[in-house]
Design a protein around this motif. Structure first.
Motif, PDB file in Angstrom:
ATOM      1  N   ALA A   1       0.836  -1.145   0.252  1.00 28.71           N
ATOM      2  CA  ALA A   1      -0.065   0.074  -0.459  1.00 28.71           C
ATOM      3  C   ALA A   1       0.974   1.636   0.328  1.00 28.71           C
ATOM      4  O   ALA A   1       0.568   2.553  -0.055  1.00 28.71           O
ATOM      5  CB  ALA A   1      -0.800  -0.107   0.704  1.00 28.71           C
TER       6      ALA A   1
ATOM      7  N   ALA B   1      -1.520  -1.167  -5.752  1.00 25.70           N
ATOM      8  CA  ALA B   1      -2.204  -0.203  -4.812  1.00 25.70           C
ATOM      9  C   ALA B   1      -2.336   1.127  -5.809  1.00 25.70           C
ATOM     10  O   ALA B   1      -3.664   1.970  -5.107  1.00 25.70           O
ATOM     11  CB  ALA B   1      -1.601   0.322  -3.984  1.00 25.70           C
TER      12      ALA B   1
ATOM     13  N   SER C   1      -5.139   0.264  -8.555  1.00 22.84           N
ATOM     14  CA  SER C   1      -6.185   0.526  -7.569  1.00 22.84           C
ATOM     15  C   SER C   1      -7.282   1.486  -7.553  1.00 22.84           C
ATOM     16  O   SER C   1      -8.308   1.817  -7.701  1.00 22.84           O
ATOM     17  CB  SER C   1      -6.491  -0.539  -6.324  1.00 22.84           C
ATOM     18  OG  SER C   1      -5.667   0.045  -5.124  1.00 22.84           O
ATOM     19  N   ALA C   2      -5.990   3.215  -6.753  1.00 25.75           N
ATOM     20  CA  ALA C   2      -6.469   4.189  -6.490  1.00 25.75           C
ATOM     21  C   ALA C   2      -6.777   4.913  -7.755  1.00 25.75           C
ATOM     22  O   ALA C   2      -7.450   5.822  -7.871  1.00 25.75           O
ATOM     23  CB  ALA C   2      -5.409   5.289  -5.870  1.00 25.75           C
TER      24      ALA C   2
ATOM     25  N   ALA D   1      -9.892   3.427  -9.095  1.00 28.46           N
ATOM     26  CA  ALA D   1     -10.937   4.220  -7.794  1.00 28.46           C
ATOM     27  C   ALA D   1     -11.349   5.354  -8.351  1.00 28.46           C
ATOM     28  O   ALA D   1     -12.766   5.758  -8.357  1.00 28.46           O
ATOM     29  CB  ALA D   1     -10.805   4.051  -6.690  1.00 28.46           C
TER      30      ALA D   1
ATOM     31  N   ASP E   1      -4.481  -5.316   3.502  1.00 33.59           N
ATOM     32  CA  ASP E   1      -6.087  -4.657   2.907  1.00 33.59           C
ATOM     33  C   ASP E   1      -6.010  -4.560   1.586  1.00 33.59           C
ATOM     34  O   ASP E   1      -5.567  -3.834   1.049  1.00 33.59           O
ATOM     35  CB  ASP E   1      -5.765  -3.141   3.565  1.00 33.59           C
ATOM     36  CG  ASP E   1      -7.219  -2.526   3.424  1.00 33.59           C
ATOM     37  OD1 ASP E   1      -7.938  -3.493   2.983  1.00 33.59           O
ATOM     38  OD2 ASP E   1      -7.374  -1.228   3.856  1.00 33.59           O
ATOM     39  N   THR E   2      -6.850  -5.973   1.767  1.00 35.25           N
ATOM     40  CA  THR E   2      -7.234  -6.214   0.102  1.00 35.25           C
ATOM     41  C   THR E   2      -8.673  -5.561  -0.365  1.00 35.25           C
ATOM     42  O   THR E   2      -9.104  -5.510  -1.344  1.00 35.25           O
ATOM     43  CB  THR E   2      -7.338  -7.336  -0.262  1.00 35.25           C
ATOM     44  OG1 THR E   2      -8.213  -7.957   0.969  1.00 35.25           O
ATOM     45  CG2 THR E   2      -5.757  -7.945   0.114  1.00 35.25           C
ATOM     46  N   THR E   3      -9.220  -4.393   0.706  1.00 34.91           N
ATOM     47  CA  THR E   3     -10.513  -3.934   0.153  1.00 34.91           C
ATOM     48  C   THR E   3     -10.517  -3.106  -1.109  1.00 34.91           C
ATOM     49  O   THR E   3     -11.823  -2.808  -0.935  1.00 34.91           O
ATOM     50  CB  THR E   3     -11.100  -3.280   1.578  1.00 34.91           C
ATOM     51  OG1 THR E   3     -10.568  -2.249   2.185  1.00 34.91           O
ATOM     52  CG2 THR E   3     -11.142  -3.981   2.370  1.00 34.91           C
ATOM     53  N   ALA E   4      -9.811  -2.484  -1.387  1.00 38.86           N
ATOM     54  CA  ALA E   4     -10.307  -1.372  -2.633  1.00 38.86           C
ATOM     55  C   ALA E   4      -9.811  -3.095  -3.736  1.00 38.86           C
ATOM     56  O   ALA E   4     -10.456  -2.107  -4.753  1.00 38.86           O
ATOM     57  CB  ALA E   4      -8.709  -1.229  -3.326  1.00 38.86           C
TER      58      ALA E   4
END
Length: 396
Positions: free
Chosen positions: A304, A310, A313-314, A317, A335-338
């Motif tokens: 992250a 990361a 994914s940002a 999003a 944390d893989t919630t993204a």
């Protein structure tokens, strides 16, 4: 027609980013042959950055160079290359891209580790070769390092002079060991930056010293034992005091302190994933897609903090596009919630071993068992093809 962007990083020591993207695409097409697959292999300043630039920039040329190995004094050289990007208005003589991973990186050691003796001399020699070729600017990728020498070997290769007590020249080919008795540095002979400066791509924001520094956080993966960490941290602190650079600067601890050495040279540190993404047009590709798939060899707590998945994914999003993750291993604490879905090849392989309960995957992990873990390491392309097919079945 559904558009899917495939933007994995390299699976370190296993498969290059471009090959990983291709394997995912092959597997996806087995299930969904009509999909519009857009391959955008990523990098964050570590292994594979040179390949990402080479694939993205038409006319880029690999410039072979033989450099000193990262394991200290040796007559054997390392066959490497730096990348010459074509001239642009702001770089009329071209841009030189130099990658630490392929000149002084940890992959060059194979399974062995030499934490006290690994150096960045070869990286500095490759930079020197690019400067001698007359490039207008430099892009320096410093991930995947093997050393914790504060960038001293690199600076020595560029003309810096380090001394011990009595003004005795210090040998910087010996890595961190050479920092132990160092008492002085003379930068007057250091080669100047090219006219357009040097931009450093890094995937971490660690300071040089302290509990979040180069030794404490990254020393163990380079081979330092727990008892070594306080000593090497103290050595780096004494080394830093020789320069007019703040060792607490974010990124100073990157690549075993190579970030600090480059700051002392006058280079600028930037997040590697963001710069590579800008170059390859990632945002434009994702904006026109309905899904983006990213990945790397090991997704953990450090992922992250500037790593490619990361960042991808940002970007997704921000554009309202779902992202999926494929990794050789996913740390259960990460944390893989993204991500809309995540696939850990190693865990799925373990579930397929004889005697495994083979429980159905939960909502965050959608791939079926792919085979033994050993097969995944030996043939990552096969597993990535299977992961691509699984994602297509679950998310199409």
């Amino acid at each position: 027609m559904r558009r899917v962007v495939l933007a994995p990083d390299s699976f370190k020591g296993s498969i290059r980013a471009a090959d990983a993207a291709s394997a995912l695409a092959t597997g996806w097409r087995e299930v969904d042959p009509t999909a519009d697959l857009v391959l955008r292999p990523m990098a964050d300043g570590g292994e594979g950055t040179l390949d990402a630039f080479a694939a993205a920039v038409p006319g880029a040329r690999r410039m072979p160079v033989v450099v000193s190995p990262p394991w200290g004094d040796s007559r054997d050289g390392v066959d490497a290359a730096w990348l010459l990007l074509p001239p642009t208005p702001d770089a009329p003589r071209g841009t030189g891209v130099v990658e630490l991973a392929s000149t002084s990186g940890i992959e060059l050691f194979g399974d062995r580790r030499e934490p006290w003796h690994a150096s960045t001399v070869g990286f500095g020699e490759a930079i020197d070769a690019a400067l001698t070729a007359g490039v207008s600017r430099l892009v320096l990728a410093i991930g995947s390092s093997a050393s914790t020498d504060g960038g001293a070997g690199m600076l020595a290769a560029l003309g810096a002079r380090f001394t011990t007590e009595g003004d005795v020249p210090a040998s910087l080919r010996s890595g961190a060991v050479g920092l132990r008795r160092m008492t002085g540095v003379d930068l007057s002979g250091l080669r100047p930056l090219p006219p357009g400066g040097a931009t450093v791509l890094t995937d971490v924001a660690a300071p040089l010293c302290g509990p979040a520094g180069a030794a404490a956080v990254f020393g163990p993966q380079k081979g330092f034992g727990r008892v070594d960490i306080p000593e090497i941290d103290a050595i780096l602190a004494r080394y830093a005091a020789l320069f007019e650079v703040d060792p607490a600067t974010p990124g100073a601890g990157a690549a075993g302190g190579t970030g600090f050495g480059l700051l002392a040279w006058g280079a600028s540190l930037v997040p590697g994933a963001a710069e590579v993404a800008r170059l390859i047009g990632l945002a434009d590709a994702v904006a026109a897609a309905s899904l983006v798939v990213t990945g790397e060899g090991a997704f953990d707590g450090q992922s992250a903090a500037g790593k490619a998945p990361a960042y991808v994914s940002a970007v997704a999003a921000a554009l309202g596009v779902p992202a999926a993750l494929v990794a050789g291993r996913i740390d259960p604490r990460a944390d893989t919630t993204a991500f809309a879905a995540s696939v850990s090849l190693t865990e799925l392989a373990r579930a397929a071993l004889p005697g495994s309960a083979g429980a159905p995957p939960g909502p965050a992990s959608i791939a079926p068992a792919l085979g033994p873990a050993e097969a995944a390491l030996a043939d990552p392309a096969r597993w990535l093809r299977a992961a691509g097919a699984a994602l297509a079945r679950a998310l199409s």
